[in-house]
Design an enzyme around this catalytic site. Sequence first.
Site: not given
Ligand code: Q9C
Ligand code: ZN
Length: 352
Positions: A169, A205, A207, A294
């Site tokens: 990210h 992943d 996301h 995930d």
């Molecule tokens: N305030 C990876 O899997 N979740 N990152 C929402 C935001 C964020 C996931 C929370 C998820 C990030 C590397």
């Molecule tokens: Zn992720």
Amino acid sequence: MLTIHNPQHHLHQGSHEMFRGRLVPCHETAQRLDHVLAELQRRGVAPLRPPADDGGGGALDTALAQIHDPRYLHFIEHAWSEWVALDPGNAERDALPSVWPAPGMRRDVLPDNFAARMGLFSFDAGTPLTAGSWLAARAGAACAIEAAREVSSGAVRAAFALSRPPGHHAGADFFGGYCFLNNAALAAQALRDGGAKRVAVLDVDYHHGNGTQAIFDARSDVLTVSIHGDPMTEYPFFLGHADERGTGAGAGFNLNLPLPRGTDFARWRAALHRALDAIRTFGADALVVALGVDTFEGDPISGFLLRSSDYLQVGRDIAGAKLPTVFTFEGGYAVAEVGVNTVNVLEGFSAS
Ligand code: Q9C
Ligand code: ZN
């Protein structure tokens, strides 16, 4: 598979993230990596070592500056000491951003105010910056670059950079999504520098790999492909749609394969085959896999339905590309299963 692990990962340990309107304990914990390491050791998937190059002499900083903006790198390196200088009591508190420039506001002026710079260089409030975040992320980058160099030299067919915080990210000049330095992008660049003419990044992943896509958006030498939860409903929301194909010289060199929540392995695997077809058509000479698990059915923050045994097939399918390959470790928050699921991918790959 040769695994280069980050012995400093535990220096990054956030306490809370902003999640669904409240501060909750961080999902991205040090135990995640410890479980993967333990599973690698239990199954005897050797060799396993920390990076040999500690980054002294400036070579690592030069590599970081190939992907990341110097102002951003300077900020992240010094952010913790700035935070504590504001108030000695901050030593007990993570730093989280809470204000961001909206479109039309200035991004070209670097504010003096610390909170303002936290916002300028980030995109969410889920990524706490802690005392050891910079050292941990920097050591993780060293793992990714060294894994790529081992693959480039032909010493090994594939290598795994086992590090946290994750990376996909993070953009050239922003952190977010638990990520500070983009390990997959750094590995891809190191493969280019090691002689590969065309490198593909395959992000599996849950996301969308927004940072990696943005970094290579205008480049035709790195194809970015991501299979992920549809950004209409899933984080990071503001990138990852199917119509994003790259810009300028990079037009045609990005592929997004968004899938709805509830996607099972059969449907996910069809997308993987599309991704691998695109990588073959591109003519990649090397591959980086941004490996998040995930996508697992038991993941607490995600919505796909892959089972532990499916990850063996994921590894076999990726091995079918027959490319020198670097894996980076990204998400996966079902802590008890993250080791088995990750090592299943590596074992499926290695057995093919
Ligand atoms: N305030 C990876 O899997 N979740 N990152 C929402 C935001 C964020 C996931 C929370 C998820 C990030 C590397
Ligand atoms: Zn992720």
